[in-house]
Write an enzyme that holds these catalytic residues in place. Sequence first.
Site, PDB file in Angstrom:
ATOM      1  N   HIS A   5       0.844  -1.186   0.000  1.00  0.00           N
ATOM      2  CA  HIS A   5       0.000   0.000   0.000  1.00  0.00           C
ATOM      3  C   HIS A   5       0.881   1.237   0.000  1.00  0.00           C
ATOM      4  O   HIS A   5       2.109   1.153   0.147  1.00  0.00           O
ATOM      5  CB  HIS A   5      -0.953  -0.002   1.197  1.00  0.00           C
ATOM      6  CG  HIS A   5      -2.166  -0.865   1.001  1.00  0.00           C
ATOM      7  ND1 HIS A   5      -3.119  -0.592   0.042  1.00  0.00           N
ATOM      8  CD2 HIS A   5      -2.572  -1.993   1.632  1.00  0.00           C
ATOM      9  CE1 HIS A   5      -4.068  -1.516   0.094  1.00  0.00           C
ATOM     10  NE2 HIS A   5      -3.759  -2.386   1.044  1.00  0.00           N
ATOM     11  N   ASP A  47      -0.053   7.355  -3.583  1.00  0.00           N
ATOM     12  CA  ASP A  47      -1.184   6.982  -4.437  1.00  0.00           C
ATOM     13  C   ASP A  47      -1.516   8.053  -5.467  1.00  0.00           C
ATOM     14  O   ASP A  47      -1.713   7.754  -6.646  1.00  0.00           O
ATOM     15  CB  ASP A  47      -2.425   6.723  -3.585  1.00  0.00           C
ATOM     16  CG  ASP A  47      -2.447   5.340  -2.966  1.00  0.00           C
ATOM     17  OD1 ASP A  47      -1.573   4.516  -3.321  1.00  0.00           O
ATOM     18  OD2 ASP A  47      -3.321   5.078  -2.139  1.00  0.00           O
TER      19      ASP A  47
END
Length: 395
Positions: A140, A170
């Site tokens: 992540h 991200d």
Amino acid sequence: MSRSADRPGPAGPLRGVRVIELAGLGPAPFGAMLLADLGADVIRVDRPEGRAAGNPLDHRHDLLARGRRSVALDLKRPAARDAVLRLVDGADVLIEGFRPGVTERLGLGPDVCLERNPRLVYGRMTGWGQHGPLASRAGHDINYIALAGGLDPIGHRNGPPVIPLNLVGDFGGGGMLLAFGVVAALLRARETGKGQVVDASIVDGTALLTTILHGLRAQGSWVDRRESNLLDGGAHFYAVYECADGKYLSVGAIEPQFYHRLLDLLGLADDPEFLAGHTDRAHWPKLRKRLADVFISRPRQYWLDLLGGTDTCVAPVLSIGEAVQHPHNRARGTFVDVAGIVQPAPAPRFSEDQPTAPQPPPRPGEHGRAILAEIGLTEEEIERALATGDRGASG
């Protein structure tokens, strides 16, 4: 690059560009949102069950999916896969955010798609990249920015690194770079008639965002210790300070003229420590403490009244809700209300092709029948393509 003014889509510089998005989480949807915001016709291939695993949002609040049309297809079914390939035939871009090899196993990999449509730009968004020792590993944002060197510099000197939400990895190093790469490849495809694969990795993109730090480090102006450098809170003139009411103020008086104006308004213009401290790092920790004592003595609004209208590079640290209401953001329309949900407006601004306000996120599968009919599928073919164990919404 094929373009058609008759294709659906909002106004914007990418109007006429068709994008097929294989729905996923986080960075790939953000990249697709950027393209949709600027006018591309983005067709989102959702899962029949409605949401990707791990997505905590219902479709009304999944703002990263705004501005799309949606068809819900079970990509493990041959008829659904064939429908996607028919969509690819008329597309400019395909975006996917799966682990390496997943689309190949589905029969939708770049080799298959580019053979059908040689002009296609095939955008791939992953954390680790399409190859390398970690390519197949789960991860992540926090893991990717940690490995790229983007997490360690953020935080207090005597504490652990502070997680910068998922903005650096991200979105900044991931989806933003994906969209940039896709547009660059589109320009090349328009010139040459040849598409290509865009391998966008969050690790690569985050590392790219740290370029200036590598330059500072190379010339000896950066040390690998938090709150010891110009841009990490080490400098007293580039830091966040708490005020008497518990609210915070950002100070960024880097240049000499701004620094001296700040000292002047704070009554410190003749203080020899502050005069020497602008360039002498040895003074920074002590001066940081002295400024902290100054700012904690009054509420934030006092300091904004004193400093806010001057070139001292001072601004309030606003919450998400406060940012929406700030007069500057309201004047520029930085936030818009879409179907009752306040959210950031498309950016940047364009003088000729200003994007329109985005449409709300679609219900998964909302436009399915219309999309499949648009590419020439018969009613029988549409039924087969939309079929699942639990049919769900199909438009």
